[in-house]
Design a protein around this motif. Sequence first.
Motif, PDB file in Angstrom:
ATOM      1  N   SER A   1       0.977  -1.173   0.167  1.00 20.35           N
ATOM      2  CA  SER A   1       0.429   0.114   0.249  1.00 20.35           C
ATOM      3  C   SER A   1       1.054   1.086   0.241  1.00 20.35           C
ATOM      4  CB  SER A   1      -1.039   0.177   1.441  1.00 20.35           C
ATOM      5  OG  SER A   1      -0.293   0.261   2.448  1.00 20.35           O
ATOM      6  N   TYR A   2       1.852   1.525  -0.076  1.00 21.01           N
ATOM      7  CA  TYR A   2       2.657   1.966  -0.606  1.00 21.01           C
ATOM      8  C   TYR A   2       4.666   2.418  -1.112  1.00 21.01           C
ATOM      9  CZ  TYR A   2       1.372   2.545   4.557  1.00 21.01           C
ATOM     10  OH  TYR A   2       0.903   2.558   6.158  1.00 21.01           O
ATOM     11  N   PRO A   3       3.653   3.015  -2.740  1.00 18.92           N
ATOM     12  CA  PRO A   3       4.225   2.660  -3.561  1.00 18.92           C
ATOM     13  C   PRO A   3       5.593   3.221  -3.707  1.00 18.92           C
ATOM     14  CG  PRO A   3       2.329   3.919  -3.968  1.00 18.92           C
ATOM     15  CD  PRO A   3       2.593   3.882  -2.615  1.00 18.92           C
ATOM     16  N   ASN A   4       6.282   3.694  -2.756  1.00 17.53           N
ATOM     17  CA  ASN A   4       7.754   4.691  -2.954  1.00 17.53           C
ATOM     18  C   ASN A   4       8.607   3.969  -0.906  1.00 17.53           C
ATOM     19  OD1 ASN A   4       6.930   6.645  -4.658  1.00 17.53           O
ATOM     20  ND2 ASN A   4       6.025   7.884  -2.605  1.00 17.53           N
ATOM     21  N   TRP A   5       7.479   2.716  -0.974  1.00 15.41           N
ATOM     22  CA  TRP A   5       8.632   1.648  -0.153  1.00 15.41           C
ATOM     23  C   TRP A   5       9.196   0.735  -0.392  1.00 15.41           C
ATOM     24  CZ3 TRP A   5      11.048   1.849   4.639  1.00 15.41           C
ATOM     25  CH2 TRP A   5      11.779   0.636   4.862  1.00 15.41           C
ATOM     26  N   PRO A   6      10.375   0.225  -0.393  1.00 13.98           N
ATOM     27  CA  PRO A   6      11.531   0.707   0.231  1.00 13.98           C
ATOM     28  C   PRO A   6      11.866   2.116  -0.676  1.00 13.98           C
ATOM     29  CG  PRO A   6      12.548  -0.567  -0.798  1.00 13.98           C
ATOM     30  CD  PRO A   6      10.822  -1.420  -1.077  1.00 13.98           C
ATOM     31  N   LEU A   7      12.924   3.090   0.255  1.00 17.32           N
ATOM     32  CA  LEU A   7      12.956   4.375  -0.525  1.00 17.32           C
ATOM     33  C   LEU A   7      14.047   4.345  -1.706  1.00 17.32           C
ATOM     34  CD1 LEU A   7      13.952   6.582   2.221  1.00 17.32           C
ATOM     35  CD2 LEU A   7      11.266   6.860   1.926  1.00 17.32           C
ATOM     36  N   VAL A   8      15.240   3.045  -1.973  1.00 17.53           N
ATOM     37  CA  VAL A   8      15.818   1.919  -2.295  1.00 17.53           C
ATOM     38  C   VAL A   8      15.653   0.781  -2.314  1.00 17.53           C
ATOM     39  CG1 VAL A   8      18.039   2.060  -2.847  1.00 17.53           C
ATOM     40  CG2 VAL A   8      17.246   4.526  -1.736  1.00 17.53           C
ATOM     41  N   GLN A   9      15.620   0.715  -3.570  1.00 11.71           N
ATOM     42  CA  GLN A   9      15.204  -1.043  -4.141  1.00 11.71           C
ATOM     43  C   GLN A   9      17.287  -1.790  -3.140  1.00 11.71           C
ATOM     44  OE1 GLN A   9      12.238  -2.642  -4.540  1.00 11.71           O
ATOM     45  NE2 GLN A   9      11.300  -1.233  -4.840  1.00 11.71           N
ATOM     46  N   ARG A  10      17.097  -3.016  -2.447  1.00 14.30           N
ATOM     47  CA  ARG A  10      18.195  -3.244  -2.081  1.00 14.30           C
ATOM     48  C   ARG A  10      19.523  -3.944  -3.203  1.00 14.30           C
ATOM     49  NH1 ARG A  10      15.738  -8.136   1.104  1.00 14.30           N
ATOM     50  NH2 ARG A  10      14.557  -6.340   2.289  1.00 14.30           N
ATOM     51  N   GLY A  11      18.570  -4.010  -4.403  1.00 12.29           N
ATOM     52  CA  GLY A  11      19.667  -4.184  -5.653  1.00 12.29           C
ATOM     53  C   GLY A  11      19.619  -3.568  -6.342  1.00 12.29           C
ATOM     54  N   THR A  12      19.371  -2.743  -6.198  1.00 12.58           N
ATOM     55  CA  THR A  12      19.432  -1.040  -7.366  1.00 12.58           C
ATOM     56  C   THR A  12      21.271  -1.421  -7.734  1.00 12.58           C
ATOM     57  OG1 THR A  12      17.711   0.281  -6.346  1.00 12.58           O
ATOM     58  CG2 THR A  12      18.911   0.984  -7.536  1.00 12.58           C
ATOM     59  N   LYS A  13      21.449  -1.006  -9.329  1.00 12.07           N
ATOM     60  CA  LYS A  13      21.776  -0.956  -9.961  1.00 12.07           C
ATOM     61  C   LYS A  13      22.020   1.119 -10.321  1.00 12.07           C
ATOM     62  CE  LYS A  13      23.619  -5.723 -10.385  1.00 12.07           C
ATOM     63  NZ  LYS A  13      24.127  -6.453 -11.892  1.00 12.07           N
ATOM     64  N   TYR A  14      23.246   1.252  -9.910  1.00  6.18           N
ATOM     65  CA  TYR A  14      22.967   2.990 -10.057  1.00  6.18           C
ATOM     66  C   TYR A  14      23.616   2.831 -12.154  1.00  6.18           C
ATOM     67  CZ  TYR A  14      21.678   2.805  -5.254  1.00  6.18           C
ATOM     68  OH  TYR A  14      21.298   2.315  -4.081  1.00  6.18           O
ATOM     69  N   PRO A  15      23.133   3.781 -12.703  1.00  9.03           N
ATOM     70  CA  PRO A  15      23.629   3.932 -13.764  1.00  9.03           C
ATOM     71  C   PRO A  15      24.881   4.007 -14.272  1.00  9.03           C
ATOM     72  CG  PRO A  15      21.909   4.812 -14.044  1.00  9.03           C
ATOM     73  CD  PRO A  15      22.066   4.382 -12.427  1.00  9.03           C
ATOM     74  N   HIS A  16      25.618   5.175 -13.649  1.00 10.75           N
ATOM     75  CA  HIS A  16      27.179   5.679 -13.323  1.00 10.75           C
ATOM     76  C   HIS A  16      28.002   5.203 -12.994  1.00 10.75           C
ATOM     77  CE1 HIS A  16      25.196   6.937  -9.362  1.00 10.75           C
ATOM     78  NE2 HIS A  16      26.330   7.296  -9.188  1.00 10.75           N
ATOM     79  N   ILE A  17      27.926   3.526 -12.232  1.00 11.49           N
ATOM     80  CA  ILE A  17      28.252   3.095 -11.733  1.00 11.49           C
ATOM     81  C   ILE A  17      28.729   1.864 -12.201  1.00 11.49           C
ATOM     82  CG2 ILE A  17      29.003   1.791  -9.445  1.00 11.49           C
ATOM     83  CD1 ILE A  17      27.540   4.414  -7.969  1.00 11.49           C
ATOM     84  N   THR A  18      29.696   1.580 -12.464  1.00 10.39           N
ATOM     85  CA  THR A  18      29.890   0.186 -13.207  1.00 10.39           C
ATOM     86  C   THR A  18      30.051  -1.174 -11.866  1.00 10.39           C
ATOM     87  OG1 THR A  18      31.042   1.178 -15.174  1.00 10.39           O
ATOM     88  CG2 THR A  18      31.357  -0.985 -14.176  1.00 10.39           C
ATOM     89  N   PHE A  19      29.443  -2.100 -11.778  1.00 12.49           N
ATOM     90  CA  PHE A  19      29.054  -3.114 -11.389  1.00 12.49           C
ATOM     91  C   PHE A  19      29.915  -4.828 -11.740  1.00 12.49           C
ATOM     92  CE2 PHE A  19      25.886  -0.149  -9.763  1.00 12.49           C
ATOM     93  CZ  PHE A  19      26.115  -0.587  -8.241  1.00 12.49           C
ATOM     94  N   GLU A  20      30.515  -5.168 -10.923  1.00 14.29           N
ATOM     95  CA  GLU A  20      30.976  -6.236 -11.699  1.00 14.29           C
ATOM     96  C   GLU A  20      31.126  -7.309 -10.387  1.00 14.29           C
ATOM     97  OE1 GLU A  20      32.909  -7.255 -14.273  1.00 14.29           O
ATOM     98  OE2 GLU A  20      33.436  -4.707 -14.915  1.00 14.29           O
ATOM     99  N   SER A  21      30.696  -8.979 -10.649  1.00 10.22           N
ATOM    100  CA  SER A  21      30.549  -9.767  -9.743  1.00 10.22           C
ATOM    101  C   SER A  21      31.279 -10.864  -9.472  1.00 10.22           C
ATOM    102  CB  SER A  21      29.175 -10.600 -10.218  1.00 10.22           C
ATOM    103  OG  SER A  21      27.758  -9.864 -10.093  1.00 10.22           O
ATOM    104  N   LEU A  22      31.970 -10.901  -8.196  1.00  7.77           N
ATOM    105  CA  LEU A  22      32.798 -11.715  -7.779  1.00  7.77           C
ATOM    106  C   LEU A  22      32.631 -12.668  -7.830  1.00  7.77           C
ATOM    107  CD1 LEU A  22      35.361  -8.863  -6.207  1.00  7.77           C
ATOM    108  CD2 LEU A  22      35.577  -9.935  -8.500  1.00  7.77           C
TER     109      LEU A  22
END
Length: 385
Positions: A53-74
Amino acid sequence: MEARHLQSQTGPAIIRQPRDLSEQKATPEPAVPWKTISPGPETTMSRDKPAASYPNWPLVQRGTKYPHITFESLSSGAIFDLPLSLRLRIQATRYKNVLTHPTKSRRLLGAGLGSIIPLPNNKILKLNASRNELHAMEFVRANTTIPLPTIFVVYVFPQSSQPENSVDHERIHMIMSHLPGSNQAYVDMSESQIREYGKQLAGCLAQLRCLEPPAARYVGSVTGQSLIDHRLGHIPFGPFATVAEFHDYLRLGGKLENWTGGDIVKTVHGRNLNLDFEDKESEKTVKGYITKFTHADLNPSNIMYDGQRITGIIDWEFAGFYPEYWEYTKMYFAEGRPAYANFFSAVEREDSIAKYREELEAENDIQERVSFWRYDDYYGGSPTS
């Protein structure tokens, strides 16, 4: 106490069961400051309203990948999983530090938790950081003008010892910019510099404290997960629906009326007793502590300063929504270092920085009786969903 109350929302819960004390040997020191020791109630996020019922929750999705950051998995956090160029830098830093500080352990010389490795082009590598630090920094960057390091690359690796829903299930190494200034320049400040430093710090705090939590008394991260703060040991705690639940956690679940330490704890913690999770309209008249976005480790070592201005704030791994007094009381977690005298002078002289002296007294009383290692011992079981 006048307080602004914000929109109520709820999120997912992590339940941490206190360890069964019946199988443990009695610990003579320090004494537990209430009459009868018994495991406290489960601390969970309120389920009064569904998260959907709270469309803005959570404030940040825990799996968020930000477009200006390169993500690499180890596959792991081991140094040998990193690119060769970074491994060579780490080894060079270790070697240099061994020559400079021959008595320090290898963990403190470039391979441990939060270790910083200098890189070319005004960059650094931070090892074994919390993913909460990444989310907190990007949340602050998107909503304030506080100067922060720019994050370029994030290496993500799992921790098999931590449950998937734990805030520490994934750890990261981060390549980020090196901020100008120093965390030592505050030592020789003049009177005018102390006053200006206080004003600039107050401006940063004002921006953080304007960031709205998902609920007026929610204690937790921007992703709806638990937090880590070394004031409370080394294991995740929360999230909590209310400040009262967080206060229960501080007292190891002991009932407030049974607290046999200083009366100041009863006074401070009593202000949020019986404040149930309520809707936006009723919150306008509720008294007691609300929560504010908090760095939670704001001391000179984490504030970059060039002698004229604060050039950035670093080390956001503890950051999240805490009771409104936590930023102030946590500053004094570093009290007692003579080199910090100018910092505390700047804080106390600046009228626009909120002071919570009763709450600091209560915190000191709790810390005298319940040291951080007691939280690790008492709440040491793995969190479950």
